[in-house]
Design a protein around this motif. Sequence first.
Motif, short mmCIF file in Angstrom:
data_model
loop_
_atom_site.label_atom_id
_atom_site.label_comp_id
_atom_site.label_asym_id
_atom_site.label_seq_id
_atom_site.Cartn_x
_atom_site.Cartn_y
_atom_site.Cartn_z
N VAL A 186 37.72 11.04 37.45
CA VAL A 186 37.43 12.03 36.41
C VAL A 186 38.53 12.00 35.36
N GLU A 187 38.33 12.78 34.31
CA GLU A 187 39.21 12.72 33.14
C GLU A 187 40.67 12.99 33.48
N VAL B 18 42.25 12.50 36.23
CA VAL B 18 42.83 11.38 36.97
C VAL B 18 43.17 10.23 36.02
N LEU B 19 42.28 9.95 35.07
CA LEU B 19 42.56 8.92 34.08
C LEU B 19 43.77 9.31 33.23
N GLY B 20 43.89 10.61 32.93
CA GLY B 20 45.06 11.08 32.18
C GLY B 20 46.34 10.91 32.99
N MET B 21 46.27 11.16 34.28
CA MET B 21 47.43 10.99 35.15
C MET B 21 47.86 9.52 35.17
N ARG B 22 46.89 8.62 35.19
CA ARG B 22 47.20 7.20 35.18
C ARG B 22 47.92 6.80 33.89
N SER B 23 47.38 7.25 32.77
CA SER B 23 47.92 6.83 31.48
C SER B 23 49.29 7.41 31.19
N SER B 24 49.62 8.51 31.87
CA SER B 24 50.92 9.17 31.61
C SER B 24 52.00 8.77 32.60
N ASP C 143 42.75 19.87 39.78
CA ASP C 143 42.70 19.96 38.33
C ASP C 143 43.72 19.10 37.61
N GLY C 144 44.57 18.38 38.34
CA GLY C 144 45.59 17.57 37.71
C GLY C 144 46.78 18.36 37.21
#
Length: 304
Positions: free
Chosen positions: A160-161, A163-169, A271-272
């Motif tokens: 989900v979004e 998780v993708l944000g966690m990867r990119s950061s 929720d990240g």
Amino acid sequence: MNSSKSEDDNYVWSFGYGSNMDVKALQTKKHVKIIDHTAAVLRDYRLSFTVRGIPLVEPSYASLTRSHGSEVHGVAFRMSKESMEELDRTESGYNKEVNSLYGYDGRTISGFVYVPKREPTGEWAPSARYLGVLCKGGKAAGLNSDYLDKLAATPTYQPVEWVLGMRSSRPPPDSLPEVTVDQLSQHVTEAAGYRVACLGYVVQPFAKPWFASHIGRDLTTRMLYQYHGVSMDDNDDRGRPPYPLVTSLSNQELDFITAWLDHYQGGRSDDGVNNLGKIVGFLKEFKGQQLSKSTTFVLPLTTN
């Protein structure tokens, strides 16, 4: 006659509809001694993915849901009671239920089926890796082509979004403190502070990891083994060099291994934002291997 009956009493039939459709893997990885097997059908059930798995990696596993008129295709296999006990330990998240199994070869067999321990509360997409295991096992067993096509079309897990944000950061490796393999291996207790590494990133998980074999080591090679169906325990290197080169991994391999990094960084979060693990360093030996652009790592032959 009594001798024959006594011999029959030492063996039981079961029905594999998930990863247990792969007869070869059953024998080599789960140590089940199979005496006989046939492709078969279980009636009045449908294949479902209602058993919760590992957050952000293997969200669900195959299960059965009662459905009048539906069919599940799989493999009926006969094994010793000792093998059954071994398999029961592996499948401890399920109960057992005796059902009639209708073999492709015309036999009607009474065997047990692993069913959910509790009433399902939802259904979740399986990982692409896990679905691939089912499709490979079903194809090897010669299951009905229409059934296999429907199975292959099952939607799979997508991050989900957040998780993708966690990867990119995630911070660049060079910005993180270096941690050696030996230093990492000291973090195996609550007092020392649990640590797990994956793709070189050293993570302090939010809570104690579920798998003791993951603590205090890098998981990259171990998870590559899992992706390919190679025995992780028989080939375990305890997270030490040589490592595979990340640049040599396929997109599918890298995505699966990255999902394990997601799990240890964010698997306890919804929720990240809350209940996150913390990246605290980067593995020195892993970084050196990648910078050298050379490795002696070789993937062992697969067992399934």
